[in-house]
Motif scaffolding. Structure first.
Motif, PDB file in Angstrom:
ATOM      1  N   PHE A   1      84.534   8.878  24.528  1.00 40.29           N
ATOM      2  CA  PHE A   1      85.746   8.100  24.805  1.00 40.29           C
ATOM      3  C   PHE A   1      86.064   8.112  26.298  1.00 40.29           C
ATOM      4  CE2 PHE A   1      87.422   8.756  20.263  1.00 40.29           C
ATOM      5  CZ  PHE A   1      87.022   7.468  19.899  1.00 40.29           C
ATOM      6  N   ILE A   2      85.886   9.282  26.911  1.00 43.26           N
ATOM      7  CA  ILE A   2      86.163   9.410  28.352  1.00 43.26           C
ATOM      8  C   ILE A   2      85.175   8.569  29.151  1.00 43.26           C
ATOM      9  CG2 ILE A   2      86.259  11.038  30.287  1.00 43.26           C
ATOM     10  CD1 ILE A   2      87.038  13.211  28.276  1.00 43.26           C
TER      11      ILE A   2
ATOM     12  N   VAL B   1      82.832  10.200  34.602  1.00 44.77           N
ATOM     13  CA  VAL B   1      81.480  10.724  34.351  1.00 44.77           C
ATOM     14  C   VAL B   1      81.440  12.233  34.595  1.00 44.77           C
ATOM     15  CG1 VAL B   1      79.087  10.701  35.170  1.00 44.77           C
ATOM     16  CG2 VAL B   1      80.319   8.542  34.840  1.00 44.77           C
ATOM     17  N   PHE B   2      82.093  12.686  35.659  1.00 41.20           N
ATOM     18  CA  PHE B   2      82.113  14.118  35.988  1.00 41.20           C
ATOM     19  C   PHE B   2      82.802  14.918  34.870  1.00 41.20           C
ATOM     20  CE2 PHE B   2      84.460  17.734  37.813  1.00 41.20           C
ATOM     21  CZ  PHE B   2      83.380  18.485  38.290  1.00 41.20           C
TER      22      PHE B   2
ATOM     23  N   GLY C   1      81.059  18.238  28.211  1.00 39.77           N
ATOM     24  CA  GLY C   1      79.879  18.301  27.356  1.00 39.77           C
ATOM     25  C   GLY C   1      79.062  19.560  27.545  1.00 39.77           C
ATOM     26  N   SER C   2      79.225  20.208  28.695  1.00 41.21           N
ATOM     27  CA  SER C   2      78.449  21.424  28.984  1.00 41.21           C
ATOM     28  C   SER C   2      79.173  22.705  28.565  1.00 41.21           C
ATOM     29  CB  SER C   2      78.135  21.486  30.488  1.00 41.21           C
ATOM     30  OG  SER C   2      79.339  21.570  31.237  1.00 41.21           O
ATOM     31  N   ILE C   3      80.419  22.565  28.087  1.00 40.90           N
ATOM     32  CA  ILE C   3      81.212  23.738  27.675  1.00 40.90           C
ATOM     33  C   ILE C   3      81.295  23.779  26.149  1.00 40.90           C
ATOM     34  CG2 ILE C   3      83.470  24.841  27.803  1.00 40.90           C
ATOM     35  CD1 ILE C   3      83.899  23.444  30.483  1.00 40.90           C
TER      36      ILE C   3
ATOM     37  N   VAL D   1      85.342   2.357  41.144  1.00 38.77           N
ATOM     38  CA  VAL D   1      84.191   3.245  41.298  1.00 38.77           C
ATOM     39  C   VAL D   1      84.636   4.706  41.226  1.00 38.77           C
ATOM     40  CG1 VAL D   1      82.379   4.003  42.890  1.00 38.77           C
ATOM     41  CG2 VAL D   1      82.869   1.557  42.631  1.00 38.77           C
ATOM     42  N   CYS D   2      85.778   5.024  41.863  1.00 36.37           N
ATOM     43  CA  CYS D   2      86.300   6.397  41.826  1.00 36.37           C
ATOM     44  C   CYS D   2      86.641   6.810  40.398  1.00 36.37           C
ATOM     45  CB  CYS D   2      87.542   6.507  42.715  1.00 36.37           C
ATOM     46  SG  CYS D   2      87.184   6.378  44.479  1.00 36.37           S
TER      47      CYS D   2
END
Length: 439
Positions: free
Chosen positions: A106-107, A133-134, A140-142, A126-127
């Protein structure tokens, strides 16, 4: 009775990009509203009270947005509010239900949608995308364990629901884009067809405006051809007659191409024709000065200017004045000499440029029986063949030398054919005009 404007009516007359933005924003908002209503019910039955309260807040937010979106002209601020809500919602979902149930796409989706909704703030877009994305990668990595103990099949159902609604939104965006592209193509096609009809009509009007009967002229034979680059020509050619007497002729090249320069040619033709006869005792350089001043005044803010050659005929001589135009060719039958006229180096300046100093000079040449004058626009010598070679002055001069003894009507056919054969299948990039005058 006045018709009340609805959502569809408000879209009419708006640009395609605005229509796209309002449809995407409104539909996304409705999807989010339905999603939060549904998920709040799920959280209620699961007994996760904080998420119920948060989703009530979210439902209020998206419900109010549904009313204000059609009235907005820019979606930058409301979009950022929605993005923050989505991120907070995902963080809370991770905290209460764990990483497995939360759907961080969703993000990521919210990071892509700004390109469809926010049109005039590309740097901020773009920002937003990079930040989304960040955050997506970070979450996703936690791995987070759920605070509440929820059945695995319930978590799986919530995950599937999140995936389905994301896929649905993506498919809808593709449909919206397809619809808008088809609509744009249809509008462009209709506009192109209408413009093509207008250009054809303008070309017919212009050709009839320039067309003259030259077969009944005493002492002279005249032939010409004019081939516009695209429909309407920026070349002006004219013949000044009194009964069966040919008093003069001219060729002029208006800057630019298309309908605008074509309309200027009609103004130019009238002004030059009038001034040619308004000062019968003045030299041509004086007449050209008057023409220059008058055109600057009459065309106003129009930026087009023109170059040209104006010729006056007398029983034994021709008077020529140049205004930045390619030099004509003069053929003398008595000597067989055929060459470009050497224009006065002092003569300088195009016609119709305000504030630009000009200096015109009249040149006089004997013009006897059998002599020939060839006027042409720069498109003739600047045209290229597929090998990028110019037709050029020398090739034009050699062609005229070879056919100078023929009638002008035959010469013009040969010359036009020679140019066409030289070009091959290459499109012309300028208007072509040639006038051949034989005494």
């Amino acid at each position: 009775m006045r018709r009340k404007k609805g959502f569809k009516t408000k879209l009419e007359g708006q640009s395609a990009s605005y229509q796209r933005a309002i449809i995407v924003a409104f539909f996304t908002d409705i999807c989010a509203l339905i999603y939060h209503i549904a998920i709040s019910v799920v959280f209620y039955f699961l007994g996760i009270t904080p998420m119920v309260y948060y989703n009530i807040f979210s439902v209020s937010l998206f419900l109010s947005m549904a009313f204000i979106i059609p009235r907005l002209k820019n979606y930058f601020v409301p979009y950022n509010l929605v993005l923050i809500e989505v991120i907070v919602h995902q963080l809370l979902a991770d905290y209460f239900l764990g990483s497995y149930c939360s759907f961080h796409s969703f993000i990521l989706l919210m990071g892509i949608l700004p390109f469809l909704v926010i049109e005039k703030k590309q740097k901020y877009t773009v920002c937003i995308t990079l930040c989304s994305v960040f955050i997506y990668i970070l979450l996703g990595s936690i791995e987070i364990n759920p605070k509440y103990d929820v059945a695995q099949d319930v978590l799986f159902g919530i995950r599937v629901f999140n995936i389905l609604i994301t896929i649905f939104i993506i498919i809808f965006m593709m449909m919206i884009y397809t619809k808008i592209v088809v609509k744009i193509e249809k509008n462009l096609k209709e506009h192109g067809e209408a413009l093509e009809k207008e250009i054809k009509m303008a070309a017919v009007i212009q050709q009839n405006f320039f067309k003259q009967q030259l077969y009944n002229i005493e002492n002279y034979q005249v032939s010409y051809f004019s081939r516009p680059m695209a429909g309407v020509s920026g070349d002006v050619y004219d013949f000044y007659k009194t009964g069966t007497n040919l008093d003069g002729l001219g060729i002029f090249d208006v800057s630019g191409h298309g309908i605008s320069s074509g309309l200027v040619t009609m103004l130019v033709k009238n002004v030059i024709h009038q001034e040619f006869y308004n000062q019968p005792d003045a030299e041509l350089w004086e007449i050209l000065n008057t023409i220059n001043d008058r055109l600057i005044a009459e065309k106003g803010e129009i930026q087009n200017y023109l170059t040209g050659i104006l010729v006056r005929l007398t029983p034994r001589k021709i008077e020529i004045v140049d205004a930045g135009h390619p030099a004509p060719i003069l053929y003398k039958q008595s000597t067989g000499q055929c060459d470009f006229i050497k224009l006065d180096e002092k003569s300088a300046g195009a016609i119709g440029i305000a504030g630009f100093p000009v200096y015109y000079e009249s040149l006089y040449y004997n013009f006897e029986k059998g002599d020939e004058l060839v006027l042409f626009s720069d498109g003739v010598i600047d045209i290229k063949n597929p090998e990028e070679e110019y037709f050029g002055k020398q090739r034009l001069l050699d062609t005229i030398k070879a056919i100078a003894e023929k009638k002008p009507s035959e010469q013009i056919i040969i010359l036009e054919k020679a140019i066409k054969e030289f070009c091959g299948g290459r499109k012309q990039t300028d208007d072509l005009t040639v006038i051949i005058l034989k005494k």
